[in-house]
Design a protein around this motif. Structure first.
Motif, PDB file in Angstrom:
ATOM      1  N   UNK A 157       6.768  11.865  83.982  1.00  0.00           N
ATOM      2  CA  UNK A 157       7.788  12.634  83.587  1.00  0.00           C
ATOM      3  C   UNK A 157       8.471  11.739  82.598  1.00  0.00           C
ATOM      4  N   UNK A 158       8.092  12.822  81.404  1.00  0.00           N
ATOM      5  CA  UNK A 158       8.858  12.983  80.238  1.00  0.00           C
ATOM      6  C   UNK A 158      10.503  12.706  80.367  1.00  0.00           C
ATOM      7  N   UNK A 159      11.054  11.135  79.911  1.00  0.00           N
ATOM      8  CA  UNK A 159      12.682  11.202  80.115  1.00  0.00           C
ATOM      9  C   UNK A 159      13.615  11.082  79.207  1.00  0.00           C
ATOM     10  N   UNK A 160      14.766  11.748  78.945  1.00  0.00           N
ATOM     11  CA  UNK A 160      15.538  12.090  77.764  1.00  0.00           C
ATOM     12  C   UNK A 160      15.551  10.915  76.953  1.00  0.00           C
ATOM     13  N   UNK A 161      15.991   9.877  78.032  1.00  0.00           N
ATOM     14  CA  UNK A 161      16.590   8.277  77.157  1.00  0.00           C
ATOM     15  C   UNK A 161      15.252   7.555  76.732  1.00  0.00           C
ATOM     16  N   UNK A 162      14.084   8.231  77.032  1.00  0.00           N
ATOM     17  CA  UNK A 162      12.864   7.379  76.814  1.00  0.00           C
ATOM     18  C   UNK A 162      12.096   5.914  77.596  1.00  0.00           C
ATOM     19  N   UNK A 163      13.335   5.860  78.503  1.00  0.00           N
ATOM     20  CA  UNK A 163      12.993   4.841  79.365  1.00  0.00           C
ATOM     21  C   UNK A 163      12.370   4.164  80.582  1.00  0.00           C
ATOM     22  N   UNK A 164      11.602   4.345  80.856  1.00  0.00           N
ATOM     23  CA  UNK A 164      10.847   5.107  82.161  1.00  0.00           C
ATOM     24  C   UNK A 164      10.748   3.403  83.020  1.00  0.00           C
ATOM     25  N   UNK A 165      11.313   3.431  84.220  1.00  0.00           N
ATOM     26  CA  UNK A 165      11.186   2.248  85.586  1.00  0.00           C
ATOM     27  C   UNK A 165      10.698   2.673  86.381  1.00  0.00           C
ATOM     28  N   UNK A 166      10.165   2.441  87.249  1.00  0.00           N
ATOM     29  CA  UNK A 166       9.075   2.770  88.670  1.00  0.00           C
ATOM     30  C   UNK A 166       8.001   1.636  88.659  1.00  0.00           C
ATOM     31  N   UNK A 167       6.736   2.018  89.671  1.00  0.00           N
ATOM     32  CA  UNK A 167       6.191   1.287  89.454  1.00  0.00           C
ATOM     33  C   UNK A 167       5.040   2.070  89.119  1.00  0.00           C
ATOM     34  N   UNK A 168       3.997   1.774  88.785  1.00  0.00           N
ATOM     35  CA  UNK A 168       2.378   1.979  88.634  1.00  0.00           C
ATOM     36  C   UNK A 168       2.288   2.667  90.523  1.00  0.00           C
ATOM     37  N   UNK A 169       1.470   2.662  90.046  1.00  0.00           N
ATOM     38  CA  UNK A 169      -0.166   3.779  91.108  1.00  0.00           C
ATOM     39  C   UNK A 169      -0.663   2.781  92.129  1.00  0.00           C
ATOM     40  N   UNK A 170      -0.440   1.434  91.551  1.00  0.00           N
ATOM     41  CA  UNK A 170      -1.137   0.323  92.175  1.00  0.00           C
ATOM     42  C   UNK A 170       0.429  -0.580  92.745  1.00  0.00           C
ATOM     43  N   UNK A 171       1.708  -0.943  92.564  1.00  0.00           N
ATOM     44  CA  UNK A 171       2.583  -1.062  92.620  1.00  0.00           C
ATOM     45  C   UNK A 171       3.578  -2.141  91.590  1.00  0.00           C
ATOM     46  N   UNK A 172       2.706  -2.071  91.094  1.00  0.00           N
ATOM     47  CA  UNK A 172       3.466  -3.551  89.407  1.00  0.00           C
ATOM     48  C   UNK A 172       4.605  -3.026  88.748  1.00  0.00           C
ATOM     49  N   UNK A 173       6.063  -3.279  89.289  1.00  0.00           N
ATOM     50  CA  UNK A 173       7.063  -2.991  88.391  1.00  0.00           C
ATOM     51  C   UNK A 173       7.199  -3.115  86.687  1.00  0.00           C
ATOM     52  N   UNK A 174       7.529  -1.819  86.723  1.00  0.00           N
ATOM     53  CA  UNK A 174       7.693  -1.689  85.311  1.00  0.00           C
ATOM     54  C   UNK A 174       8.783  -0.479  85.000  1.00  0.00           C
ATOM     55  N   UNK A 175       9.237  -1.829  83.051  1.00  0.00           N
ATOM     56  CA  UNK A 175      10.058  -0.957  81.960  1.00  0.00           C
ATOM     57  C   UNK A 175       9.513  -1.112  80.772  1.00  0.00           C
ATOM     58  N   UNK A 176       9.118  -0.167  80.585  1.00  0.00           N
ATOM     59  CA  UNK A 176       9.200   0.952  79.386  1.00  0.00           C
ATOM     60  C   UNK A 176       9.452   1.782  78.285  1.00  0.00           C
ATOM     61  N   UNK A 177      10.057   1.371  77.528  1.00  0.00           N
ATOM     62  CA  UNK A 177      10.763   1.637  76.368  1.00  0.00           C
ATOM     63  C   UNK A 177       9.764   2.383  75.609  1.00  0.00           C
ATOM     64  N   UNK A 178      10.076   3.754  75.296  1.00  0.00           N
ATOM     65  CA  UNK A 178       9.241   4.526  74.850  1.00  0.00           C
ATOM     66  C   UNK A 178       9.971   4.544  72.704  1.00  0.00           C
ATOM     67  N   UNK A 179       8.707   4.293  71.363  1.00  0.00           N
ATOM     68  CA  UNK A 179       9.375   4.628  70.095  1.00  0.00           C
ATOM     69  C   UNK A 179       9.338   5.871  69.795  1.00  0.00           C
ATOM     70  N   UNK A 180       9.189   7.115  70.493  1.00  0.00           N
ATOM     71  CA  UNK A 180       8.937   8.385  70.413  1.00  0.00           C
ATOM     72  C   UNK A 180      10.523   8.659  70.219  1.00  0.00           C
ATOM     73  N   UNK A 181      10.809   9.757  69.249  1.00  0.00           N
ATOM     74  CA  UNK A 181      12.077   9.905  68.704  1.00  0.00           C
ATOM     75  C   UNK A 181      12.355  11.133  69.090  1.00  0.00           C
ATOM     76  N   UNK A 182      13.694  11.844  69.292  1.00  0.00           N
ATOM     77  CA  UNK A 182      13.714  13.088  70.128  1.00  0.00           C
ATOM     78  C   UNK A 182      12.988  14.707  69.907  1.00  0.00           C
ATOM     79  N   UNK A 183      12.835  14.522  68.628  1.00  0.00           N
ATOM     80  CA  UNK A 183      11.892  15.797  67.612  1.00  0.00           C
ATOM     81  C   UNK A 183      10.366  15.476  67.762  1.00  0.00           C
ATOM     82  N   UNK A 184       9.910  14.550  68.215  1.00  0.00           N
ATOM     83  CA  UNK A 184       8.412  14.655  68.447  1.00  0.00           C
ATOM     84  C   UNK A 184       8.314  14.498  70.095  1.00  0.00           C
TER      85      UNK A 184
END
Length: 236
Positions: free
Chosen positions: A24-51
């Motif tokens: 789900x889209x996050x306001x802060x652009x940072x995604x913590x959690x696991x993929x469906x196969x259980x791998x830990x992830x910390x992903x930051x997107x470069x998407x700007x707020x207006x985009x």
């Protein structure tokens, strides 16, 4: 709304071909959690707020939520104004602390932000800033403040007007202030990455959206209706 997030471990296992999962889209652009196969992830997107907001508007049209589409497009335009203000102030070498204190005075009043954008743009580029027409502004006010329920044609028309305002403005910013556009993008990305804390593994990604500040549109950009068609949205 959901967005595609890359899993670095799944991608590594897949011979370095990118493997994505939905989050789900996050306001802060940072995604913590696991993929469906259980791998830990910390992903930051470069998407700007207006985009991000514009993409939500496009998907609202697809899902037939036309009021939500217009409100998202309107918010996207306002956040583009903020981005443009920050780029232009950076271009004029305004000290960051002065910008932050000044922004605080207008941060809760969109009309003041619009006025700041209009005159900064005019003073810097010696031309009138691209903004929504009175007709589109009136439609926005009717939808947001009067509870008018727009139809699909109105939502598409407003989305198209918002798209042109933002893309025309971004064209100018990239043509005249590209270094400052990139510096502001880096500054915003740095703030996002700070939210990682000590979380590992970590990575960044560029999310595919209708608007993308890093895309070279100096030679022009595709029409809004092409954006809709590419997403399988029938035109009214």
């Amino acid at each position: 709304m959901r967005t595609s997030i890359i899993c670095q471990e799944c991608s590594r296992i897949n011979n370095n071909w990118a493997v994505f999962y939905l989050d789900t889209f996050r306001d802060d652009g940072v995604y913590f959690g696991c993929c469906p196969k259980g791998h830990d992830n910390a992903i930051a997107t470069q998407t700007l707020r207006h985009e991000m907001l514009f993409e939500i508007g496009v998907n609202a049209i697809k899902d037939t939520y036309y009021r939500e589409a217009i409100s998202s497009f309107a918010a996207s335009v306002e956040r583009y104004y903020e981005f443009a203000i920050r780029v232009i102030c950076r271009h004029s070498k305004l000290a960051d602390d002065v910008l932050q204190r000044s922004w605080k005075s207008v941060s809760r009043q969109s009309e003041r932000q619009t006025g700041a954008y209009i005159f900064l743009y005019a003073a810097t580029f010696r031309e009138v800033a691209p903004t929504l027409s009175e007709t589109m502004t009136s439609l926005r006010n009717d939808v947001i403040h009067k509870g008018i329920l727009p139809d699909k044609a109105q939502a598409v028309e407003f989305g198209e007007a918002s798209y042109q305002v933002i893309q025309n403005g971004v064209q100018k910013l990239r043509a005249e202030c590209l270094d400052d556009v990139n510096a502001e993008l880096v500054a915003q990305m740095r703030k996002t990455i700070e939210k990682y804390g000590d979380k590992f593994p970590r990575s960044t990604q560029v999310t595919q959206t209708a608007l993308n500040i890093i895309q070279d549109i100096s030679g022009g950009y595709g029409p809004f209706r092409q954006v809709l068609s590419a997403r399988g949205i029938p035109l009214p």
